[in-house]
Design a protein around this motif. Structure first.
Motif, PDB file in Angstrom:
ATOM      1  N   VAL A 270       4.785  -7.728 -18.435  1.00 33.56           N
ATOM      2  CA  VAL A 270       3.603  -7.152 -19.078  1.00 33.56           C
ATOM      3  C   VAL A 270       2.788  -6.429 -18.008  1.00 33.56           C
ATOM      4  O   VAL A 270       2.361  -7.037 -17.025  1.00 33.56           O
ATOM      5  N   PRO A 271       2.574  -5.126 -18.156  1.00 35.28           N
ATOM      6  CA  PRO A 271       1.832  -4.382 -17.133  1.00 35.28           C
ATOM      7  C   PRO A 271       0.345  -4.694 -17.175  1.00 35.28           C
ATOM      8  O   PRO A 271      -0.191  -5.136 -18.184  1.00 35.28           O
ATOM      9  N   SER A 272      -0.307  -4.426 -16.070  1.00 32.46           N
ATOM     10  CA  SER A 272      -1.749  -4.614 -15.965  1.00 32.46           C
ATOM     11  C   SER A 272      -2.416  -3.243 -15.877  1.00 32.46           C
ATOM     12  O   SER A 272      -2.073  -2.337 -16.629  1.00 32.46           O
ATOM     13  N   ASN A 273      -3.300  -3.049 -14.929  1.00 33.92           N
ATOM     14  CA  ASN A 273      -4.083  -1.816 -14.805  1.00 33.92           C
ATOM     15  C   ASN A 273      -3.184  -0.613 -14.516  1.00 33.92           C
ATOM     16  O   ASN A 273      -2.438  -0.593 -13.541  1.00 33.92           O
ATOM     17  N   ARG A 274      -3.232   0.402 -15.379  1.00 35.19           N
ATOM     18  CA  ARG A 274      -2.488   1.655 -15.242  1.00 35.19           C
ATOM     19  C   ARG A 274      -0.986   1.445 -15.066  1.00 35.19           C
ATOM     20  O   ARG A 274      -0.313   2.188 -14.372  1.00 35.19           O
ATOM     21  N   GLY A 275      -0.476   0.422 -15.686  1.00 35.56           N
ATOM     22  CA  GLY A 275       0.964   0.196 -15.679  1.00 35.56           C
ATOM     23  C   GLY A 275       1.479  -0.621 -14.520  1.00 35.56           C
ATOM     24  O   GLY A 275       2.659  -1.002 -14.506  1.00 35.56           O
ATOM     25  N   TYR A 276       0.646  -0.897 -13.523  1.00 34.44           N
ATOM     26  CA  TYR A 276       1.085  -1.710 -12.385  1.00 34.44           C
ATOM     27  C   TYR A 276       1.115  -3.179 -12.785  1.00 34.44           C
ATOM     28  O   TYR A 276       0.382  -3.621 -13.670  1.00 34.44           O
ATOM     29  N   MET A 277       1.962  -3.933 -12.089  1.00 32.62           N
ATOM     30  CA  MET A 277       2.104  -5.342 -12.422  1.00 32.62           C
ATOM     31  C   MET A 277       0.869  -6.136 -11.976  1.00 32.62           C
ATOM     32  O   MET A 277       0.131  -5.730 -11.082  1.00 32.62           O
ATOM     33  N   GLY A 278       0.673  -7.270 -12.595  1.00 30.44           N
ATOM     34  CA  GLY A 278      -0.499  -8.092 -12.311  1.00 30.44           C
ATOM     35  C   GLY A 278      -0.511  -8.696 -10.926  1.00 30.44           C
ATOM     36  O   GLY A 278      -1.563  -9.110 -10.437  1.00 30.44           O
ATOM     37  N   ASP A 279       0.668  -8.748 -10.270  1.00 31.67           N
ATOM     38  CA  ASP A 279       0.721  -9.343  -8.936  1.00 31.67           C
ATOM     39  C   ASP A 279       0.659  -8.288  -7.836  1.00 31.67           C
ATOM     40  O   ASP A 279       1.055  -8.552  -6.695  1.00 31.67           O
ATOM     41  N   LEU A 280       0.162  -7.084  -8.154  1.00 32.44           N
ATOM     42  CA  LEU A 280       0.093  -6.015  -7.154  1.00 32.44           C
ATOM     43  C   LEU A 280      -0.689  -6.455  -5.926  1.00 32.44           C
ATOM     44  O   LEU A 280      -0.258  -6.226  -4.786  1.00 32.44           O
ATOM     45  N   TYR A 281      -1.828  -7.098  -6.136  1.00 34.05           N
ATOM     46  CA  TYR A 281      -2.658  -7.525  -5.002  1.00 34.05           C
ATOM     47  C   TYR A 281      -1.891  -8.484  -4.094  1.00 34.05           C
ATOM     48  O   TYR A 281      -1.846  -8.305  -2.877  1.00 34.05           O
ATOM     49  N   SER A 282      -1.281  -9.505  -4.682  1.00 32.79           N
ATOM     50  CA  SER A 282      -0.592 -10.514  -3.868  1.00 32.79           C
ATOM     51  C   SER A 282       0.632  -9.937  -3.170  1.00 32.79           C
ATOM     52  O   SER A 282       0.954 -10.322  -2.037  1.00 32.79           O
ATOM     53  N   GLN A 283       1.316  -8.988  -3.808  1.00 30.82           N
ATOM     54  CA  GLN A 283       2.481  -8.373  -3.177  1.00 30.82           C
ATOM     55  C   GLN A 283       2.058  -7.524  -1.969  1.00 30.82           C
ATOM     56  O   GLN A 283       2.719  -7.553  -0.922  1.00 30.82           O
ATOM     57  N   LEU A 284       0.981  -6.772  -2.109  1.00 30.93           N
ATOM     58  CA  LEU A 284       0.487  -5.995  -0.976  1.00 30.93           C
ATOM     59  C   LEU A 284      -0.041  -6.906   0.129  1.00 30.93           C
ATOM     60  O   LEU A 284       0.235  -6.696   1.315  1.00 30.93           O
TER      61      LEU A 284
END
Length: 453
Positions: A270-284
């Motif tokens: 399930v995508p989050s903001n603008r299609g990015y995944m919800g774990d974008l912060y933790s992955q970066l």
């Protein structure tokens, strides 16, 4: 091991670059050795052989991310789990070499098969083994060294937009920085940019201390996700085992985040903001937190490029990055913006490992440049300008030419002297509002009002 010999032939689905295989109840103990992040080899009846990585385990169903893509792979293929995560070659022999997105040499040199390998996945360093950042990395870029110092163990991005010379700037920083080793990670590079980095490192004579991991735009997008981990694993080993001061350069982290988004969509997350995944912060954050100054060893410093689509700093990638990193550099119009740029660690080195006048001259120059911008606005709106406004206008032009242009390359001490010279050309001593002791020592009184030759 016997589990490495077991082949699973029950392919359930092939979606995008994701293959789902049913391992069923072939071997109970085999499930134990099949772990998240492990490698698998996919062998097709047509003779093709592809590496894949375990990205999801749901009971007897295992989803694999195929590095080279699933094109040409049929449901008649077999899967064999290798029992370990992806490994990258680590030894002094990798210096001066170029590797692709799965860690294989792409420069025509030897394959380095006998050299030791290290796993690219691993936890961040124990905070007890970290020491407070206190050493400066000189870059000979005045907008960095003078106004926003790059400090060892810092993680900091260059925010820019498409069309700006951010790759040329990143290459120059890698060449001029006083680091022992430079590890470069190219993410979705077009061939021209790849060739530019390679040729610049070679022409500058620094290729012998450089390692390059490159995923080209024409390469499988899945491999893009592996490049930062390989670069950081190698950098960490050089810092810990060799005691080296390592500078990691990565471009472009937005391309990396886009690759994560594409893979997530393939997995029906399930995508989050603008299609990015919800774990974008933790992955970066997982990648950026590899930056560290190790107690009793070397250090890893991370400098990346993050492009902002539409010059939108609220875009999910730069927005999340800003919460992770210790500042940022803003690059636009071929210049580093002194107002948008920030190094939160500069106070650890300014005046401590740099000259005594560094802090005063930095603040004074920025104060006058802000006033110069106000004077330019008054001029643009046809207001009457005072003599002081004309001094500010002159200062603003000199400041952009001598300091903000990213093509300027001078050592820090020379930049400090040039700052005093610029002030002397535009203002009198009484207009500086600085400590008199510093003015008496550094202000070039005899040259007041004269132009620099």
């Amino acid at each position: 091991m016997i589990e490495h010999m077991i082949r699973h032939c029950d392919i359930l689905s092939i979606v995008g670059n994701i293959i789902t295989v049913n391992i069923g109840s072939v071997s109970t103990h085999q499930d134990i050795s099949t772990r998240f992040g492990d490698l698998a080899r996919i062998e097709d009846p047509n003779g093709s052989d592809s590496l894949a990585q375990v990205i999801k385990i749901d009971g007897g169903k295992v989803s694999l991310q195929v590095f080279s893509g699933t094109r040409g792979i049929s449901t008649a293929a077999s899967v064999r789990f290798l029992g370990h995560a992806l490994q990258v070659t680590y030894s002094t022999n990798i210096l001066g070499r170029i590797f692709n997105g799965v860690g294989e040499p792409m420069d025509g040199g030897s394959d380095l098969q006998p050299d030791p390998k290290v796993t690219i996945t691993g936890a961040s360093v124990n905070p007890m083994k970290r020491v407070l950042a206190s050493k400066m990395i000189r870059t000979d870029v005045p907008m960095i060294d003078l106004f926003n110092c790059l400090v060892e163990s810092q993680k900091i991005p260059i925010f820019s937009i498409a069309g700006e010379p951010f790759n040329a700037f990143l290459a120059r920083v890698g060449i001029q920085a006083d680091a022992d080793i430079v590890v470069f990670a190219g993410l979705g590079l077009i061939f021209d940019d790849f060739h530019y980095f390679r040729s610049q490192f070679e022409l500058a004579g620094v290729f012998a201390r450089t390692v390059m991991f490159c995923n080209l735009a024409s390469d499988p997008i899945v491999e893009r996700l592996l490049v930062p981990d390989m670069a950081l694993a190698v950098a960490e080993r050089f810092a810990v085992e060799e005691g080296k001061r390592v500078l990691v350069l990565m471009t472009d982290m937005t391309a990396y985040a886009d690759a994560m988004k594409e893979v997530g969509i393939s997995m029906e997350h399930v995508p989050s903001n603008r299609g990015y995944m919800g774990d974008l912060y933790s992955q970066l954050a997982r990648r950026y937190e590899k930056a560290c100054d190790y107690k009793g060893a070397g250090s890893v410093t991370i400098l990346t490029v993050t492009t902002m689509p539409g010059n939108d700093v609220t875009h999910p990638v730069p927005d999340n990055t800003g919460y992770i990193t210790e500042g940022q550099f803003y690059l636009h119009d071929g210049m580093l913006d002194p107002f948008g740029s920030l190094s939160r660690l500069k106070q650890h080195v300014i005046g401590k490992v740099t000259r005594e006048d560094h802090s005063q001259i930095m603040n004074t120059m920025i104060r006058f440049y802000a006033a110069a911008n106000d004077a330019e606005q008054k001029q643009a709106m046809a207001f009457d300008l005072s003599d002081y406004d004309h001094k500010l206008l002159k200062f603003g032009k000199l400041f952009r030419k001598r300091f903000m242009d990213i093509n300027v390359s001078i050592p820090l001490e020379q930049a400090l002297d040039l700052s005093w010279q610029t002030l002397a050309e535009c203002f009198s001593e009484t207009e500086l509002l600085m400590k008199q002791a510093l003015i008496d020592k550094y202000f070039p009184k005899a040259q007041h009002g004269q132009a620099v030759a």
